[in-house]
Scaffold this active site. Sequence first.
Site, PDB file in Angstrom:
ATOM      1  N   GLN A  90      49.087  26.642  34.520  1.00 41.60           N
ATOM      2  CA  GLN A  90      49.218  26.893  35.957  1.00 41.60           C
ATOM      3  C   GLN A  90      48.831  25.634  36.726  1.00 41.60           C
ATOM      4  O   GLN A  90      47.802  25.029  36.444  1.00 41.60           O
ATOM      5  CB  GLN A  90      48.281  28.058  36.306  1.00 41.60           C
TER       6      GLN A  90
ATOM      7  N   SER B 224      45.792  24.930  42.034  1.00 43.91           N
ATOM      8  CA  SER B 224      44.661  24.366  42.790  1.00 43.91           C
ATOM      9  C   SER B 224      44.747  22.858  42.894  1.00 43.91           C
ATOM     10  O   SER B 224      45.309  22.185  42.023  1.00 43.91           O
ATOM     11  CB  SER B 224      43.338  24.709  42.097  1.00 43.91           C
TER      12      SER B 224
ATOM     13  N   SER C 193      43.931  25.149  33.077  1.00 44.08           N
ATOM     14  CA  SER C 193      43.459  25.328  31.707  1.00 44.08           C
ATOM     15  C   SER C 193      44.651  25.261  30.769  1.00 44.08           C
ATOM     16  O   SER C 193      45.766  25.648  31.116  1.00 44.08           O
ATOM     17  CB  SER C 193      42.664  26.624  31.556  1.00 44.08           C
TER      18      SER C 193
ATOM     19  N   GLU D 130      47.010  37.179  37.813  1.00 37.58           N
ATOM     20  CA  GLU D 130      45.841  36.459  37.310  1.00 37.58           C
ATOM     21  C   GLU D 130      44.577  37.298  37.500  1.00 37.58           C
ATOM     22  O   GLU D 130      43.719  37.355  36.625  1.00 37.58           O
ATOM     23  CB  GLU D 130      45.689  35.123  38.054  1.00 37.58           C
TER      24      GLU D 130
ATOM     25  N   GLU E 146      33.823  35.548  47.133  1.00 38.49           N
ATOM     26  CA  GLU E 146      33.882  35.614  48.593  1.00 38.49           C
ATOM     27  C   GLU E 146      35.315  35.886  49.061  1.00 38.49           C
ATOM     28  O   GLU E 146      35.547  36.731  49.934  1.00 38.49           O
ATOM     29  CB  GLU E 146      33.368  34.294  49.208  1.00 38.49           C
TER      30      GLU E 146
END
Lengths: 373, 373, 397, 397
Positions: free
Chosen positions: C116, C119, C151, C234, C366
């Site tokens: 993936q 980010s 990863s 995910e 969060e």
Amino acid sequence: MTDTMGVDDAREDLRRVVRQFLERRSTEADVRRLMADPAGYDREVWAVMADQLGLQGMAVPEAHGGAGFGYEELCVVFEEMGRALLPSPFFATIALAANVLLESGDEVACKRYLPAIAGGELIATLALGEEEGGWDETAVRMRAEPDGAGWTLTGRKRFVPTAHVADLLLVVAHTSDGLSLFAVEPQAPGCTVDVELTLDLTRPLSLVTFESTPAVLVGRSGQAWEGVRRALRFAAVALAAEQVGGAQRVLEMTVEYAKVRHQFGRPIGTFQAVKHKLADVLVALESARSAARDAARAVAEGDPEVELAASVAKAVCSDTFTRAAGAAIQLHGGIGFTWEHPAQLFYKRAKSGEFLLGTPAHHRDLVGRAIGV
Amino acid sequence: MTDTMGVDDAREDLRRVVRQFLERRSTEADVRRLMADPAGYDREVWAVMADQLGLQGMAVPEAHGGAGFGYEELCVVFEEMGRALLPSPFFATIALAANVLLESGDEVACKRYLPAIAGGELIATLALGEEEGGWDETAVRMRAEPDGAGWTLTGRKRFVPTAHVADLLLVVAHTSDGLSLFAVEPQAPGCTVDVELTLDLTRPLSLVTFESTPAVLVGRSGQAWEGVRRALRFAAVALAAEQVGGAQRVLEMTVEYAKVRHQFGRPIGTFQAVKHKLADVLVALESARSAARDAARAVAEGDPEVELAASVAKAVCSDTFTRAAGAAIQLHGGIGFTWEHPAQLFYKRAKSGEFLLGTPAHHRDLVGRAIGV
Amino acid sequence: MGAIAASDAGLVRERTEELLRDHPPARTPRRDFLAAQFDAGLAWVHFPIGLGGLGLAPQLQREVVLRLAEAGAPDGAETNRLGYAMGAPTVVAWGERAQQERYLRPLFVGDERWCQLFSEPGAGSDLAGLSTRAVRDGDDWIVDGQKVWSSMATISDIGMLIVRTDPELPKHRGLTYFLLDMHTPGVEVRPLRQMTGEAEFNEVYLTDVRIPDSARVGAVSAGWKVAMTTLMEERVLFNRQRDEKGPAEIALDLYRGRERGPELRTRMIDLWIRARVQRLNTVRAAANRTAGIPGPEGSIGKLVYAELNQDALEFCLDLLGDESLLYDSYEPHAYTEESLQRRGEADLRRRFLRSRAQTIEGGTSEIMRTILSDRVLGLPPEPRGDKHLPFSQIPRG
Amino acid sequence: MGAIAASDAGLVRERTEELLRDHPPARTPRRDFLAAQFDAGLAWVHFPIGLGGLGLAPQLQREVVLRLAEAGAPDGAETNRLGYAMGAPTVVAWGERAQQERYLRPLFVGDERWCQLFSEPGAGSDLAGLSTRAVRDGDDWIVDGQKVWSSMATISDIGMLIVRTDPELPKHRGLTYFLLDMHTPGVEVRPLRQMTGEAEFNEVYLTDVRIPDSARVGAVSAGWKVAMTTLMEERVLFNRQRDEKGPAEIALDLYRGRERGPELRTRMIDLWIRARVQRLNTVRAAANRTAGIPGPEGSIGKLVYAELNQDALEFCLDLLGDESLLYDSYEPHAYTEESLQRRGEADLRRRFLRSRAQTIEGGTSEIMRTILSDRVLGLPPEPRGDKHLPFSQIPRG
């Protein structure tokens, strides 16, 4: 309870001096270098601490070659060392060994070793726990065997802080009279010291093996535990101060990051989830500071409740440091989880500190016994 | 584990019917009226529940005049009653007494009482705890005395749910054989029922005094505890369902308020402190729902681990309801603390429900024993 | 609500037995077995016929997985979890038929491993704030930027990549989704060492990387929705226990072997109850999942599991006592085929450290709470200054 | 840092002994003793000479209070805590000399009890969003609006009142602070029943209430700063243990008398430690408080004490067991002189319910955390849409 201006000022001066020194000589790069160094500390820094700053001798009584300052001043130094994550045998030598010697009541041993400790010429440590670890009297199974006028030790001690660089090991073992304290020089026959791989690489622990190793009795045979226990509590107070310093630093680091890291077009420190988590860390930290300073005061004043105060401080400060360092990782996000980021160094120091000298649960239990619960 | 469409649909239909009924007949105004009413429940509502909705008889076996639905359906009803804070002897009669009768193995007693319970003609309850309360066998000290062919009871039972309107008291007492179950009619000689002032005014509890009161043995002398214990666990599952319903309602109420209450020029539900607290309540609620439904399934299927599932549900749902109601007070601010606001009604129901049928700590201990910890 | 015709369940059972009969796991090479499983529609039973599925309810897959595991069959998900659990549903939901045919079979049979590429250093919680750029060049796109927390990127063949194709649109709207061939020139993968000592994740530098437009999934500038499918899956994946034993069971085994005080008993019971309720939640969520794509409820499991795992591993350290002062190995190493297999046996102290990332990766706790609050509870969103601005005008720090 | 000359401490000690010698508490009427205490400068030693003080360090007051309590002297704060702890410091900080002379002595000797008129139904956490209006009328102001959560308003003489005098200014800037004579026509006090059954607080309706401008504290439209002084003192007040025994000590007494399992022991020790640390915090904060007005650090004590008290009382209920299912009395009653004296003896179940308000009153725990974050940690504030708008244009719900 109210400090007079003089003492406060002196402590803050001391703090400033130590902090400035450590900001130069225990940078993150220094800490990482020493984590990979076999000695695990910087000999030159050690020498400057002793010769120029007089830290090793600070709280050693004047009669034994020290400066005779109080424990509260010493704890200011520990706060700053915790803040800087200083890798050093200072903790083992001063917080553990010097206290054990002083509480042993053995004037000969004190005269022999304390001046060298105060001068920074002797590194020492305490060997207590064995296979299963632990920091109370049940941790000790080893028996000392009489050998002519002296004694010999055989067996293994584990989790011995900075033993790999020590010139003197203070070893707790049984005699037929009960728990006793022995002085062993690591180069003595049959003594081997193996550094173990620690979770917290800034504080090496060793496995120490004795095989008929000659040892000198310190204090009276069978009378050691009372003094060792008190010294362990005093060391816990020093550790609590270290933890307050570490928690303070890691909170500051997180606050600074929260001010500059932008997500969703604004600094993450503007989000209540971040604000309130850090506010909770602040509250915990202020409480930990209160507990640690009260315990340092109790040692300094010889308060009869000193052991209670020490256990309160160890429990509260350990938990707070872990919490502060955990919040640092969480609020830094992924970057805080990387090897390259300092947050993990504080987290590992915090987590290890929970176990060192007895877990928060152990100290809570001691508090319970002390208050009759 | 997968429900078939048929059952699911039927349960959702049942839920809809009960909810619509209670939204009309157990409004907040009704609840407050009944809190001040000596009977503490609405006889007309009770009659409609029995005659038109068939709720009292729903889970009573067909052989005893009921409809023979499963426990999962019954728990849907309890969820809705919890949601509506219905003040009613339904819980004591159905969750406690009917289960105790069914688990007593006494066919004569079942035949005598269950059809009347199923028809809504008989209100019943269980009298277990004494001076110090408690919900396990150690709570019982009272001894039954043989009296000719029957028995008499002397002593006091406390915390007896809705005993003040009961037609039948099922009383646990010792005989020389062990714990035994007795049926007592409250108008019998020597029996007095005094309502106590309860924290939760929607669920009256009574102090019941017996003085040589005649009692009929239910089941075999000395053989009662196994059945009573199982019935208590089944009742705990019903209570857990009630708590899920209450928590759901109080969360909805708080979410609605957070949408409309403005502070700082915006709805308070836009602040992360409010958002995240409510998200945590949601997570707890969904977990409680899972635990409660699994326990209801376990009762329905006669799962051998049913008592474990019941204790898990009671512990988790009690805590969740208190948490949800506590969050409601906190997030409503001052208004949520007033007598006039419904949040306090849910909070008191939640807090009381923690103690009723054994605290979360008690049930956690039972779980520990069950898993060998 | 999870209605499944008995005949569907029967069909799946029958096909599974047939597969096992015709391809006895003990005597069939891994790739051959997986190919047969794919062709039998038992790779993902809820996928369309011809694409590894049978067009049935997703819950039925569980039966297949359990039966095949019991029979000792290979697991197509095992070494390619991201492809299996996140990539495949994304391609089925948003890909064109030709893409579905191109990617699904190699993914399942083990020919292509997926990673993936979402980010970025400046776009973590705020994923839509990413700034890796793609510029159109004829039938291709040229990509430049940096991705992180990827990863298995060192050993992957396909990267699920989201990039900005129009910085003048508001942040969520100028994004496009591609399937990047990781062997393309200009793709550089650098392992990223983490606090456990190992390098589970990677930084991926993209320099003048050329991607054919045929590797685009979904419309140009419509990549956010495609990425959401990947992310939702995910979160469901993070909720699953990858290890044979869940953390509470491991804690229980450890607990039983040690001397322990009453405080530890209370914590042990509490962890056990939380783990049980977490499992019940997962079962209930699966039963409610009728469509192929999970809803925001997936965030509940992700949130609960991350915190449970952290607490359970912290408890394990407390049980280990002073052994927790030590560590097994800080030797830095990146993930390899072999280390992937070894993962389950990781030292408890290493797993404890690793668990600190669980409340961060795949959406921080969060962010999860905000999602639950906004999308499940329906609370009004926070005021957002960045949402409607052109991306190029948003403050970054 | 809290430096106190030994001579100051000696002076205070000397004066206190003199007071006790000249006015033996056993033979001196309450009002006479308090008047003498005020005149000796021992009411608030850090206040100016002539206004009940000696201009010394505030920490020295503790010695006075302890010595007088020991000697059985009356406590000027006892039935007028809001006036003593919040009103007086506000008047000293912001009042004119004439106001200080007018208000402080009657407040201390017990002639005038004070209450607070700050919160409104629409202005709780967002106090600056209040909408009670005051309009100038010659030398007077005419006030209309509604206040709420006013404790002791039924039996008070002076109300600390904050109102909006200019709705066209931003919300914090159009406010003015008055000392309202509670006996003025148009002031109507209605007790407000709370979940404990009693009516500790009140609603205060203000209809065409005439206040002389001489009762204004601080400048027109500068009331927010004045109110902040009152609020900061309130937070310090909330941090104090009003009962002789703190909640953890009460829990400990109860704990010692009962059978208890290991879980309860862990909780008991934890509460005891928290209470001890809370006391140490308070001592340290007091030592650091050199000026008359406390800083935002006061929020730490307020926050910690509220949650500790809730947890300790919840623990007490767990110790009480099924007795917690019952209650002592839900009879509604407002506060009176007598009930004020009785308060300390409140049933534990009543105190438990009452404790739920502690995380709300005087600033919710959420607001406290934001204050600590912004003012102590220095994090950037949340973006605020309402802060700079004219009050009249802010959305309200």
